[in-house]
Structure formats: structure tokens, C-alpha cells
Design a protein around this motif. Structure first.
Motif, PDB file in Angstrom:
ATOM      1  N   ASN A  29      55.096 106.943 -12.080  1.00 48.90           N
ATOM      2  CA  ASN A  29      55.741 107.665 -10.993  1.00 48.90           C
ATOM      3  C   ASN A  29      56.646 106.677 -10.250  1.00 48.90           C
ATOM      4  O   ASN A  29      56.159 105.811  -9.518  1.00 48.90           O
ATOM      5  CB  ASN A  29      54.682 108.250 -10.056  1.00 48.90           C
ATOM      6  N   ILE A  30      57.944 106.793 -10.458  1.00 50.43           N
ATOM      7  CA  ILE A  30      58.887 105.820  -9.890  1.00 50.43           C
ATOM      8  C   ILE A  30      58.870 105.869  -8.366  1.00 50.43           C
ATOM      9  O   ILE A  30      59.029 104.836  -7.705  1.00 50.43           O
ATOM     10  CB  ILE A  30      60.302 106.054 -10.442  1.00 50.43           C
ATOM     11  N   GLU A  31      58.654 107.053  -7.786  1.00 50.34           N
ATOM     12  CA  GLU A  31      58.591 107.152  -6.328  1.00 50.34           C
ATOM     13  C   GLU A  31      57.429 106.343  -5.775  1.00 50.34           C
ATOM     14  O   GLU A  31      57.566 105.652  -4.755  1.00 50.34           O
ATOM     15  CB  GLU A  31      58.460 108.621  -5.896  1.00 50.34           C
ATOM     16  N   LYS A  32      56.287 106.412  -6.450  1.00 48.37           N
ATOM     17  CA  LYS A  32      55.131 105.627  -6.011  1.00 48.37           C
ATOM     18  C   LYS A  32      55.396 104.134  -6.148  1.00 48.37           C
ATOM     19  O   LYS A  32      55.008 103.339  -5.293  1.00 48.37           O
ATOM     20  CB  LYS A  32      53.886 106.011  -6.827  1.00 48.37           C
ATOM     21  N   ILE A  33      56.042 103.759  -7.254  1.00 56.02           N
ATOM     22  CA  ILE A  33      56.375 102.348  -7.455  1.00 56.02           C
ATOM     23  C   ILE A  33      57.306 101.864  -6.353  1.00 56.02           C
ATOM     24  O   ILE A  33      57.106 100.785  -5.774  1.00 56.02           O
ATOM     25  CB  ILE A  33      57.021 102.133  -8.845  1.00 56.02           C
ATOM     26  N   LEU A  34      58.313 102.645  -6.046  1.00 58.42           N
ATOM     27  CA  LEU A  34      59.267 102.285  -4.999  1.00 58.42           C
ATOM     28  C   LEU A  34      58.567 102.106  -3.660  1.00 58.42           C
ATOM     29  O   LEU A  34      58.857 101.157  -2.918  1.00 58.42           O
ATOM     30  CB  LEU A  34      60.347 103.361  -4.895  1.00 58.42           C
ATOM     31  N   ALA A  35      57.615 102.994  -3.349  1.00 60.98           N
ATOM     32  CA  ALA A  35      56.902 102.921  -2.069  1.00 60.98           C
ATOM     33  C   ALA A  35      56.057 101.652  -1.954  1.00 60.98           C
ATOM     34  O   ALA A  35      55.818 101.147  -0.854  1.00 60.98           O
ATOM     35  CB  ALA A  35      56.011 104.153  -1.897  1.00 60.98           C
ATOM     36  N   LEU A  36      55.627 101.112  -3.104  1.00 59.62           N
ATOM     37  CA  LEU A  36      54.799  99.898  -3.086  1.00 59.62           C
ATOM     38  C   LEU A  36      55.622  98.635  -2.821  1.00 59.62           C
ATOM     39  O   LEU A  36      55.059  97.578  -2.534  1.00 59.62           O
ATOM     40  CB  LEU A  36      54.050  99.752  -4.415  1.00 59.62           C
ATOM     41  N   GLN A  37      56.932  98.721  -2.969  1.00 57.61           N
ATOM     42  CA  GLN A  37      57.836  97.589  -2.759  1.00 57.61           C
ATOM     43  C   GLN A  37      57.407  96.352  -3.575  1.00 57.61           C
ATOM     44  O   GLN A  37      57.174  95.277  -3.030  1.00 57.61           O
ATOM     45  CB  GLN A  37      57.905  97.226  -1.275  1.00 57.61           C
ATOM     46  N   PRO A  38      57.319  96.504  -4.897  1.00 60.23           N
ATOM     47  CA  PRO A  38      56.914  95.362  -5.731  1.00 60.23           C
ATOM     48  C   PRO A  38      58.003  94.299  -5.797  1.00 60.23           C
ATOM     49  O   PRO A  38      59.182  94.584  -5.539  1.00 60.23           O
ATOM     50  CB  PRO A  38      56.700  96.003  -7.099  1.00 60.23           C
ATOM     51  N   ASP A  39      57.604  93.085  -6.144  1.00 57.13           N
ATOM     52  CA  ASP A  39      58.598  92.049  -6.411  1.00 57.13           C
ATOM     53  C   ASP A  39      58.663  91.702  -7.899  1.00 57.13           C
ATOM     54  O   ASP A  39      59.443  90.845  -8.309  1.00 57.13           O
ATOM     55  CB  ASP A  39      58.345  90.796  -5.571  1.00 57.13           C
ATOM     56  N   LEU A  40      57.837  92.404  -8.717  1.00 53.96           N
ATOM     57  CA  LEU A  40      57.861  92.200 -10.167  1.00 53.96           C
ATOM     58  C   LEU A  40      57.196  93.397 -10.838  1.00 53.96           C
ATOM     59  O   LEU A  40      56.160  93.880 -10.384  1.00 53.96           O
ATOM     60  CB  LEU A  40      57.122  90.916 -10.552  1.00 53.96           C
ATOM     61  N   ILE A  41      57.806  93.873 -11.930  1.00 53.32           N
ATOM     62  CA  ILE A  41      57.241  94.963 -12.734  1.00 53.32           C
ATOM     63  C   ILE A  41      57.139  94.488 -14.172  1.00 53.32           C
ATOM     64  O   ILE A  41      58.098  93.939 -14.725  1.00 53.32           O
ATOM     65  CB  ILE A  41      58.125  96.232 -12.665  1.00 53.32           C
ATOM     66  N   ILE A  42      55.968  94.692 -14.787  1.00 51.28           N
ATOM     67  CA  ILE A  42      55.750  94.293 -16.181  1.00 51.28           C
ATOM     68  C   ILE A  42      55.330  95.523 -16.975  1.00 51.28           C
ATOM     69  O   ILE A  42      54.387  96.226 -16.592  1.00 51.28           O
ATOM     70  CB  ILE A  42      54.659  93.209 -16.304  1.00 51.28           C
ATOM     71  N   GLY A  43      56.014  95.779 -18.083  1.00 54.45           N
ATOM     72  CA  GLY A  43      55.688  96.953 -18.881  1.00 54.45           C
ATOM     73  C   GLY A  43      55.895  96.728 -20.362  1.00 54.45           C
ATOM     74  O   GLY A  43      56.102  95.599 -20.827  1.00 54.45           O
ATOM     75  N   PHE A  44      55.859  97.845 -21.121  1.00 57.55           N
ATOM     76  CA  PHE A  44      56.056  97.825 -22.563  1.00 57.55           C
ATOM     77  C   PHE A  44      57.405  98.457 -22.913  1.00 57.55           C
ATOM     78  O   PHE A  44      57.802  99.462 -22.316  1.00 57.55           O
ATOM     79  CB  PHE A  44      54.962  98.614 -23.285  1.00 57.55           C
ATOM     80  N   LYS A  45      58.070  97.892 -23.910  1.00 58.80           N
ATOM     81  CA  LYS A  45      59.362  98.424 -24.331  1.00 58.80           C
ATOM     82  C   LYS A  45      59.246  99.864 -24.815  1.00 58.80           C
ATOM     83  O   LYS A  45      60.054 100.726 -24.447  1.00 58.80           O
ATOM     84  CB  LYS A  45      59.958  97.550 -25.434  1.00 58.80           C
TER      85      LYS A  45
END
Length: 317
Positions: free
Chosen positions: A108-124
Motif C-alpha cells: 500500500n503506497i499510501e501507507k508507505i508514504l505515511a511512514l516517511q521511510p528513508d530506505l525501501i528494500i524489495g524484490f524485482k
């Protein structure tokens, strides 16, 4: 006419300014400013190159293997995707205050945005389609995850991204120490013992092969597998029909279910005459294990799998 020429001039200035601003904005996304570059490291990853913070404080991860990796390295993410309704025992006490940002592979990109992360790690494979959106929220790196056979490589990738390569060496040293302790406790019993693993869920019967997550742990211990599980395939997992139930035959059988439907399928399977022919069934050596743990794909889950092997192969033998 003078007024028209003057309006054209003003319009040309506005357009030129807009183009310069847009170009400036794009170049900022491609390369960090000098001040930002002093506080980040360039990381090569599956979809490009990203400058990540030297000491990230607000990390969001897009998969449970990545979550377990970060925790094993001493970094607690503020948000994570999950693949389960109830957290597995090895994670339950560690993730109580971590925000769930989605399930399966749907962040959920909205939830991610609300968390104000300084790094995101994921899978291609799961996040490449939304990579640009994620990159606008925070520096984002994606690993070329190739399924659970690549769990070791993914751990090393996460360690590099987080700047925790020295800590990673200690994690691997601890893993090797536990493997050697289990081999010593088992002694020569590993020579003739065939260990089988089956996951029953959603109308299917799956077996994890030699190069799966739990299969690689069993291989490190030196435990044999039934012939149908002893060869590697892409992804490390394959499905069986009930007619091929004997492919799960072994001296010991670990069974993982997941939810009520899965438990009902197992109960139905036990009525199959072939089930009664399994050596593990006849020798009363069928053991239930936690599904999200045995497919956890990270060192914390590996430690929990080794706990199960001690419990059922050493203490109960």
C-alpha cells in the motif's frame, strides 16, 4: 503588434523556465546532490543504481525474507509486507510494533508514504512495476530474487544495502555453528535417514526439494531426502497429485498446513490408502511444523527450523 510580440516573449520565458526546472528535477532523482552524496552509498541492484543512506533509520521492506534478514542484522524495519495472518513463532515477539503495509505482494503506497521511510528494500519480480513511485517516496533498491533457493544471496544483498556486512559474517558463523552442533548430536544417524517435507494447502500437495529453503538446511546437516525430493529445480518447490503420494515417503515426514482448509485437506489425505503405506506413518514419525517458518527464507527462520530438527530428530529419537 507590439503587445503580441511582448506576450510571445513572456510565454517563451515561462516555457524555457519550465523546461529547465523539469530537467533539474529529473537530474536530482538520478544523482544525489553533493551534500546528499556525502551521507549515502551507491548500491547496484536489479533495476539500476541508488544512493542509500549510510545509516538508515526508517526502513520499509517488501517481503518477509527481507524482514527477517534486517532483524537478524540488528535493524528493525518500521513497515513490512507480510505473507501470513498470524505471525510465525520465530517472528511474533519481534514484529509487534512494525506497521503492516500490505499482504502477499501488494504494498500500500499510501501507507508507505505515511511512514516517511528513508530506505525501501524489495524484490524485482514484485515491485519493478511500481519502482518509480516507490523511488519518489524514498531511495529504493530491488533484489533479483529467484525464489527460496536464493535466500542466502538475498541475505547478503540486504546486509550490503544496510551496511552490515561485518554483522552478516557473524550471522553466518552462528548458523554454521548450529549446523555443526546438530550434525554432532545426530552422529551416524544421518547416513541412512531420509527426511521428507510436505506442505498441504489450498487443494494442492507441495514438496520442497533439495534446493528449497528448508531443503538447503537439511542438505547442510547431511540428511538424505526421498528420491523425488533429492534433485533441484527452479524455485525449489513442486506440486504432486494424490496418485503420487508415495513421493513424500521417508523415514521422517514433516507436514506443514496453513489454515482450516489446509487442515481439512490433510484429514482427507489421511484417509487415502497410500498414506498408510508411508514409512513415517507406519513408524509414527510424522511431525507437524509451522509453514511460514519452514519457508521463511531468512536466518531467523533457519534457526527455528534447526530447533525443530533438534526437537524431532534428536530429542524424540
Amino acid at each position: 503588434m507590439k503587445i503580441v510580440r511582448w506576450l510571445r516573449f513572456i510565454l517563451l520565458v515561462i516555457i524555457s523556465f519550465s523546461i529547465v526546472s523539469a530537467c533539474s528535477s529529473r537530474s536530482t532523482q538520478i544523482a544525489p546532490t553533493l551534500d546528499a552524496a556525502a551521507n549515502c552509498r551507491m548500491i547496484q541492484h536489479a533495476v539500476g543504481e541508488t544512493c542509500v543512506p549510510l545509516q538508515p533509520q526508517r526502513v520499509v521492506v517488501l517481503g518477509v525474507p527481507t524482514l527477517g534478514n534486517a532483524l537478524a542484522l540488528g535493524v528493525k524495519p518500521i513497515g513490512s509486507l507480510v505473507y501470513f495472518d498470524d505471525p510465525p513463532p520465530y517472528l511474533a515477539a519481534l514484529i509487534a510494533d512494525i506497521e503492516v503495509i500490505g499482504k502477499e505482494e501488494q504494498p500500500n503506497i499510501e501507507k508507505i508514504l505515511a511512514l516517511q521511510p528513508d530506505l525501501i528494500i524489495g524484490f524485482k519480480h514484485s515491485a519493478e512495476a511500481i519502482y518509480n513511485q516507490l523511488s519518489q517516496v524514498a531511495p529504493t533498491v530491488l533484489d533479483d530474487w529467484e525464489g527460496y533457493p536464493s535466500w542466502r544471496n538475498h541475505f547478503n544483498f540486504v546486509a550490503e544495502v544496510l551496511g552490515k556486512t561485518e554483522e552478516a559474517k557473524q550471522v553466518w558463523a552462528n548458523y554454521e555453528q548450529r549446523i555443526q552442533a546438530l550434525k554432532k548430536a545426530l552422529g551416524n544417524r544421518t547416513q541412512d535417514l531420509e527426511v521428507s517435507f510436505v506442505h498441504i494447502c489450498c487443494g494442492t500437495i507441495d514438496i520442497d526439494l533439495q534446493n528449497s529453503f528448508n531443503g538447503s538446511i537439511l542438505a547442510d546437516v547431511g540428511l538424505g531426502r526421498p528420491p523425488a525430493q533429492a534433485s533441484p529445480i527452479a524455485g525449489g518447490i513442486t506440486s504432486l497429485s494424490e496418485e503420487r503420494l508415495m513421493d513424500i515417503d521417508g523415514d521422517v515426514l514433516f507436514v506443514a498446513t496453513d489454515g482450516d482448509e489446509s487442515a481439512q485437506k490433510l484429514a482427507q489425505l489421511k484417509q487415502n490408502p497410500l498414506w498408510q503405506k508411508l514409512k513415517a506413518v507406519q513408524q509414527n514419525r510424522v511431525y507437524p511444523v509451522n509453514y511460514p517458518t519452514w519457508r521463511g527464507g531468512n536466518p531467523l527462520a533457519a534457526d527455528a527450523v534447526i530447533d525443530d530438527l533438534f526437537k524431532y530428530l534428536v530429542e524424540k529419537s
